[in-house]
Design a protein around this motif. Structure first.
Motif, PDB file in Angstrom:
ATOM      1  N   VAL A  51       0.879  -1.179   0.000  1.00 19.22           N
ATOM      2  CA  VAL A  51       0.000   0.000   0.000  1.00 19.22           C
ATOM      3  C   VAL A  51       0.911   1.222   0.000  1.00 19.22           C
ATOM      4  O   VAL A  51       1.802   1.333   0.843  1.00 19.22           O
ATOM      5  N   TYR A  52       0.729   2.116  -0.952  1.00 22.47           N
ATOM      6  CA  TYR A  52       1.490   3.368  -0.986  1.00 22.47           C
ATOM      7  C   TYR A  52       0.507   4.530  -0.888  1.00 22.47           C
ATOM      8  O   TYR A  52      -0.339   4.714  -1.767  1.00 22.47           O
ATOM      9  N   CYS A  53       0.620   5.321   0.151  1.00 21.68           N
ATOM     10  CA  CYS A  53      -0.272   6.469   0.368  1.00 21.68           C
ATOM     11  C   CYS A  53      -1.734   6.045   0.235  1.00 21.68           C
ATOM     12  O   CYS A  53      -2.529   6.706  -0.451  1.00 21.68           O
ATOM     13  N   GLN A  54      -2.050   4.921   0.861  1.00 23.58           N
ATOM     14  CA  GLN A  54      -3.417   4.353   0.845  1.00 23.58           C
ATOM     15  C   GLN A  54      -3.900   4.068  -0.581  1.00 23.58           C
ATOM     16  O   GLN A  54      -5.102   4.052  -0.842  1.00 23.58           O
ATOM     17  N   TRP A  82      -2.273   2.759   7.806  1.00 23.44           N
ATOM     18  CA  TRP A  82      -3.617   2.392   7.381  1.00 23.44           C
ATOM     19  C   TRP A  82      -3.553   1.929   5.923  1.00 23.44           C
ATOM     20  O   TRP A  82      -2.799   2.486   5.127  1.00 23.44           O
ATOM     21  N   HIS A  83      -4.380   0.923   5.600  1.00 24.68           N
ATOM     22  CA  HIS A  83      -4.288   0.317   4.260  1.00 24.68           C
ATOM     23  C   HIS A  83      -5.254   0.923   3.247  1.00 24.68           C
ATOM     24  O   HIS A  83      -5.272   0.531   2.086  1.00 24.68           O
ATOM     25  N   GLY A  84      -6.067   1.892   3.718  1.00 22.85           N
ATOM     26  CA  GLY A  84      -7.039   2.468   2.780  1.00 22.85           C
ATOM     27  C   GLY A  84      -7.983   1.388   2.271  1.00 22.85           C
ATOM     28  O   GLY A  84      -8.320   0.442   2.990  1.00 22.85           O
ATOM     29  N   LYS A 142     -10.959   5.324   3.589  1.00 24.01           N
ATOM     30  CA  LYS A 142      -9.737   5.829   2.964  1.00 24.01           C
ATOM     31  C   LYS A 142      -9.664   7.324   3.259  1.00 24.01           C
ATOM     32  O   LYS A 142     -10.691   8.006   3.209  1.00 24.01           O
ATOM     33  N   ASN A 143      -8.487   7.814   3.559  1.00 21.89           N
ATOM     34  CA  ASN A 143      -8.340   9.242   3.828  1.00 21.89           C
ATOM     35  C   ASN A 143      -8.829  10.053   2.628  1.00 21.89           C
ATOM     36  O   ASN A 143      -8.529   9.704   1.481  1.00 21.89           O
TER      37      ASN A 143
END
Ligand SMILES: Cc1cc2nc3c(=O)[nH]c(=O)nc-3n(C[C@H](O)[C@H](O)[C@H](O)COP(=O)(O)O)c2cc1C
Length: 229
Positions: A51-54, A82-84, A142-143
């Motif tokens: 995961v990169y930047c969710q 967090w994995h988004g 997800k953010n």
């Protein structure tokens, strides 16, 4: 036939791919490297990525439309932040072929965490490959900023520099999954996966985190392994 496909910047997803390849007695095909192109048809594909930047990393996003498999397993490693919603997004791209998915907590690249990961629960995925059935991958949060320029955010918060030990061997440019290194300079499409930093035989590449990322990485963390069948 089952195939294990892997994208890995600093080797953590590779360690997980090795676990599955060993258990299934198959080789690993590296996403973003040429030989994969000829071998993209299989019955079951296990796709392991970080995961990169969710988000799903760019090399994996461009690989997914080329993947031809009857069944797919998605395994996303994440650095305990967090994995988004990456499994759900990958499953959507795979159009109803997903038989299992997992979010695996592992050391964070930027914290130089190790590649130890929990294995209990992963046997169920092997069993599902042997008796395939479609899985339910739930949507997770997800953010709200995760989709806005993820590569830019990494770029602004992680600085990569070259020290005097560089002998311009070109290995970093050759192995960069984004072809982002030209004549010793890092171009703006770099995703800060740190593959170049990790593979340099002379440790001539170094990285520094900006205070804002350091602060973010010191927050409370999510550490659970989630398996979906
Ligand atoms: C560019 C970048 C972005 C990342 N973003 C997240 C993230 O949003 N959440 C998280 O938990 N871990 C994040 N991580 C940590 C990685 O997901 C984790 O360390 C992963 O296992 C790295 O796998 P790799 O070594 O195969 O590249 C990030 C790492 C990098 C390099």
């Amino acid at each position: 036939m089952t195939a294990v496909y892997c994208f890995s910047g600093s080797g953590h997803s590779r360690a997980v791919a090795e676990y599955f390849a060993k258990r299934l007695n198959v080789d690993i095909l590296n996403i973003g490297e040429k030989p994969v192109a000829q071998k993209m048809i299989c019955r079951t594909a296990i796709v392991v990525f970080p995961v990169y930047c969710q988000n799903i990393p760019e090399p994996v996003k461009s690989f997914l439309p080329c993947l031809k498999a009857e069944y797919i397993v998605f395994i996303a490693t994440y650095g305990k932040m967090w994995h988004g919603n990456v499994l759900w997004e990958a499953a959507k791209a795979a159009c109803g072929k997903v038989i299992a998915g997992a979010y695996i907590p592992i050391g964070h690249t930027y914290l130089r965490g190790n590649a130890e990961f929990p294995k209990e629960g992963l046997s169920a995925i092997i069993e599902r490959i042997e008796a395939p059935r479609l899985a339910v991958i739930p949507k997770s949060s997800k953010n709200i900023f995760a989709d806005f320029f993820p590569a830019w955010r990494s770029r602004l918060s992680v600085k990569i520099t070259r020290n005097k030990d560089c002998n311009e061997c070109g290995l970093c440019a050759e192995r960069c999954p984004m072809q982002a290194i030209h004549s010793g300079k890092i171009k703006c499409n770099c995703i800060r996966c740190l593959r170049c930093v990790n593979l340099c035989p002379r440790a001539a590449l170094e990285f520094k985190l900006r205070p804002i990322l350091k602060k973010y990485l010191s927050k409370n963390r999510e550490e659970s392994l989630k398996v979906y069948l």
